[in-house]
Design a protein around this motif. Sequence first.
Motif, PDB file in Angstrom:
ATOM      1  N   GLN A  53      -9.607   1.303  -5.040  1.00 54.10           N
ATOM      2  CA  GLN A  53      -8.782   0.996  -3.887  1.00 54.10           C
ATOM      3  C   GLN A  53      -7.565   1.921  -3.845  1.00 54.10           C
ATOM      4  O   GLN A  53      -7.201   2.419  -2.781  1.00 54.10           O
ATOM      5  N   VAL A  54      -6.942   2.167  -4.992  1.00 56.36           N
ATOM      6  CA  VAL A  54      -5.797   3.089  -5.045  1.00 56.36           C
ATOM      7  C   VAL A  54      -6.247   4.477  -4.601  1.00 56.36           C
ATOM      8  O   VAL A  54      -5.589   5.133  -3.787  1.00 56.36           O
ATOM      9  N   TYR A  55      -7.382   4.912  -5.108  1.00 54.76           N
ATOM     10  CA  TYR A  55      -7.915   6.228  -4.751  1.00 54.76           C
ATOM     11  C   TYR A  55      -8.132   6.327  -3.239  1.00 54.76           C
ATOM     12  O   TYR A  55      -7.769   7.316  -2.597  1.00 54.76           O
ATOM     13  N   THR A  56      -8.720   5.278  -2.656  1.00 53.09           N
ATOM     14  CA  THR A  56      -8.998   5.269  -1.220  1.00 53.09           C
ATOM     15  C   THR A  56      -7.712   5.327  -0.409  1.00 53.09           C
ATOM     16  O   THR A  56      -7.620   6.067   0.571  1.00 53.09           O
ATOM     17  N   TRP A  57      -6.705   4.545  -0.807  1.00 62.92           N
ATOM     18  CA  TRP A  57      -5.438   4.548  -0.077  1.00 62.92           C
ATOM     19  C   TRP A  57      -4.754   5.913  -0.134  1.00 62.92           C
ATOM     20  O   TRP A  57      -4.238   6.392   0.862  1.00 62.92           O
ATOM     21  N   VAL A  58      -4.788   6.557  -1.289  1.00 65.59           N
ATOM     22  CA  VAL A  58      -4.169   7.886  -1.416  1.00 65.59           C
ATOM     23  C   VAL A  58      -4.919   8.888  -0.546  1.00 65.59           C
ATOM     24  O   VAL A  58      -4.316   9.708   0.156  1.00 65.59           O
ATOM     25  N   ARG A  59      -6.250   8.810  -0.564  1.00 64.69           N
ATOM     26  CA  ARG A  59      -7.059   9.724   0.257  1.00 64.69           C
ATOM     27  C   ARG A  59      -6.768   9.520   1.747  1.00 64.69           C
ATOM     28  O   ARG A  59      -6.568  10.485   2.495  1.00 64.69           O
ATOM     29  N   LYS A  60      -6.706   8.265   2.181  1.00 64.79           N
ATOM     30  CA  LYS A  60      -6.413   7.975   3.588  1.00 64.79           C
ATOM     31  C   LYS A  60      -5.006   8.422   3.962  1.00 64.79           C
ATOM     32  O   LYS A  60      -4.783   8.926   5.069  1.00 64.79           O
ATOM     33  N   TYR A  61      -4.058   8.248   3.050  1.00 67.39           N
ATOM     34  CA  TYR A  61      -2.679   8.673   3.303  1.00 67.39           C
ATOM     35  C   TYR A  61      -2.620  10.194   3.480  1.00 67.39           C
ATOM     36  O   TYR A  61      -1.941  10.696   4.370  1.00 67.39           O
ATOM     37  N   ARG A  62      -3.348  10.920   2.658  1.00 70.63           N
ATOM     38  CA  ARG A  62      -3.356  12.394   2.769  1.00 70.63           C
ATOM     39  C   ARG A  62      -4.009  12.852   4.064  1.00 70.63           C
ATOM     40  O   ARG A  62      -3.601  13.855   4.640  1.00 70.63           O
TER      41      ARG A  62
ATOM     42  N   LEU B 165      -3.055   3.906   6.283  1.00 75.80           N
ATOM     43  CA  LEU B 165      -2.912   2.742   5.408  1.00 75.80           C
ATOM     44  C   LEU B 165      -2.956   1.423   6.162  1.00 75.80           C
ATOM     45  O   LEU B 165      -3.009   0.365   5.556  1.00 75.80           O
ATOM     46  N   VAL B 166      -2.964   1.465   7.491  1.00 74.32           N
ATOM     47  CA  VAL B 166      -2.999   0.248   8.298  1.00 74.32           C
ATOM     48  C   VAL B 166      -4.399  -0.350   8.226  1.00 74.32           C
ATOM     49  O   VAL B 166      -5.402   0.344   8.363  1.00 74.32           O
ATOM     50  N   ASP B 167      -4.463  -1.667   8.004  1.00 76.00           N
ATOM     51  CA  ASP B 167      -5.732  -2.377   7.916  1.00 76.00           C
ATOM     52  C   ASP B 167      -6.142  -2.805   9.316  1.00 76.00           C
ATOM     53  O   ASP B 167      -5.469  -3.606   9.962  1.00 76.00           O
ATOM     54  N   HIS B 168      -7.246  -2.263   9.822  1.00 74.15           N
ATOM     55  CA  HIS B 168      -7.701  -2.551  11.184  1.00 74.15           C
ATOM     56  C   HIS B 168      -8.803  -3.601  11.228  1.00 74.15           C
ATOM     57  O   HIS B 168      -9.442  -3.774  12.257  1.00 74.15           O
ATOM     58  N   ARG B 169      -9.021  -4.293  10.110  1.00 70.96           N
ATOM     59  CA  ARG B 169     -10.082  -5.306  10.092  1.00 70.96           C
ATOM     60  C   ARG B 169      -9.630  -6.578  10.797  1.00 70.96           C
ATOM     61  O   ARG B 169      -8.452  -6.834  10.935  1.00 70.96           O
ATOM     62  N   GLY B 170     -10.583  -7.352  11.235  1.00 66.99           N
ATOM     63  CA  GLY B 170     -10.290  -8.637  11.874  1.00 66.99           C
ATOM     64  C   GLY B 170     -10.233  -8.509  13.392  1.00 66.99           C
ATOM     65  O   GLY B 170     -10.428  -7.435  13.969  1.00 66.99           O
ATOM     66  N   ARG B 171      -9.958  -9.603  14.028  1.00 72.57           N
ATOM     67  CA  ARG B 171      -9.883  -9.638  15.481  1.00 72.57           C
ATOM     68  C   ARG B 171      -8.549  -9.085  15.956  1.00 72.57           C
ATOM     69  O   ARG B 171      -7.521  -9.397  15.378  1.00 72.57           O
TER      70      ARG B 171
ATOM     71  N   ARG C 213       0.832  -1.210   0.000  1.00 69.35           N
ATOM     72  CA  ARG C 213       0.000   0.000   0.000  1.00 69.35           C
ATOM     73  C   ARG C 213       0.863   1.254   0.000  1.00 69.35           C
ATOM     74  O   ARG C 213       0.580   2.209  -0.714  1.00 69.35           O
ATOM     75  N   ILE C 214       1.916   1.245   0.800  1.00 66.56           N
ATOM     76  CA  ILE C 214       2.822   2.399   0.848  1.00 66.56           C
ATOM     77  C   ILE C 214       3.477   2.602  -0.514  1.00 66.56           C
ATOM     78  O   ILE C 214       3.536   3.732  -1.026  1.00 66.56           O
ATOM     79  N   ALA C 215       3.944   1.525  -1.117  1.00 67.67           N
ATOM     80  CA  ALA C 215       4.580   1.617  -2.437  1.00 67.67           C
ATOM     81  C   ALA C 215       3.597   2.134  -3.482  1.00 67.67           C
ATOM     82  O   ALA C 215       3.960   2.964  -4.329  1.00 67.67           O
ATOM     83  N   ILE C 216       2.350   1.661  -3.432  1.00 69.73           N
ATOM     84  CA  ILE C 216       1.332   2.097  -4.391  1.00 69.73           C
ATOM     85  C   ILE C 216       1.035   3.581  -4.222  1.00 69.73           C
ATOM     86  O   ILE C 216       0.937   4.325  -5.203  1.00 69.73           O
ATOM     87  N   VAL C 217       0.886   4.033  -2.990  1.00 75.49           N
ATOM     88  CA  VAL C 217       0.607   5.452  -2.730  1.00 75.49           C
ATOM     89  C   VAL C 217       1.771   6.320  -3.202  1.00 75.49           C
ATOM     90  O   VAL C 217       1.568   7.329  -3.877  1.00 75.49           O
ATOM     91  N   LYS C 218       2.986   5.919  -2.879  1.00 76.89           N
ATOM     92  CA  LYS C 218       4.154   6.707  -3.299  1.00 76.89           C
ATOM     93  C   LYS C 218       4.272   6.747  -4.815  1.00 76.89           C
ATOM     94  O   LYS C 218       4.578   7.794  -5.390  1.00 76.89           O
ATOM     95  N   TYR C 219       4.010   5.628  -5.471  1.00 78.60           N
ATOM     96  CA  TYR C 219       4.042   5.585  -6.935  1.00 78.60           C
ATOM     97  C   TYR C 219       2.993   6.523  -7.522  1.00 78.60           C
ATOM     98  O   TYR C 219       3.263   7.277  -8.454  1.00 78.60           O
ATOM     99  N   THR C 220       1.781   6.475  -6.964  1.00 84.41           N
ATOM    100  CA  THR C 220       0.683   7.313  -7.458  1.00 84.41           C
ATOM    101  C   THR C 220       1.013   8.791  -7.303  1.00 84.41           C
ATOM    102  O   THR C 220       0.817   9.583  -8.234  1.00 84.41           O
ATOM    103  N   LEU C 221       1.521   9.193  -6.146  1.00 87.69           N
ATOM    104  CA  LEU C 221       1.864  10.593  -5.914  1.00 87.69           C
ATOM    105  C   LEU C 221       3.020  11.043  -6.807  1.00 87.69           C
ATOM    106  O   LEU C 221       3.033  12.179  -7.285  1.00 87.69           O
ATOM    107  N   ALA C 222       3.966  10.148  -7.047  1.00 91.39           N
ATOM    108  CA  ALA C 222       5.111  10.484  -7.893  1.00 91.39           C
ATOM    109  C   ALA C 222       4.721  10.600  -9.366  1.00 91.39           C
ATOM    110  O   ALA C 222       5.417  11.252 -10.145  1.00 91.39           O
TER     111      ALA C 222
END
Length: 97
Positions: A70-79, A86-92, A43-52
Motif C-alpha cells: 500500500q505504501v508503494y502504491t501511494w508513493v507511485r500514485k503521488y509521483r 492519493l484521493v480515494d475515489h471508491r464508493g458512491r 496518506r500524505i504523511a506516509i508518502v512524505k515520510y517515505t520520500l524523506a
Amino acid sequence: MNESVKFWGKSYKNTVTLGMIKSGRMKGDLAMERGRRATLEERIAIVKYTLAHENNYQQAADRFNVSYPQVYTWVRKYRQSGMEGLVDHRGRPKQVK
C-alpha cells in the motif's frame, strides 16, 4: 507404527503449522488481518515520510501500521499524479439535492 514416531510426527506437524501462521506464510483467516483505511492526511504523511527516508517503504509501513504494497502504491500514485493521486475515489459519489 511406534508410538514415539506418531507423537514426533504429530508434534512436528503442529510446530510447522503454527510457525507458518505466525510468520504469515500460510494464507487464511488466522494469518490474514483486515487492513485499515487511511485518511487522505495519513496518506500524505506516509508518502512524505517515505520520500524523506530514501524510499524506505518497509520502514514507513511499520511506522504507520499499513502494508508495504500500500505504501508503494501511494508513493507511485503521488509521483504520477501528485496529491490528486492519493484521493480515494471508491464508493458512491455524494448526491447533490
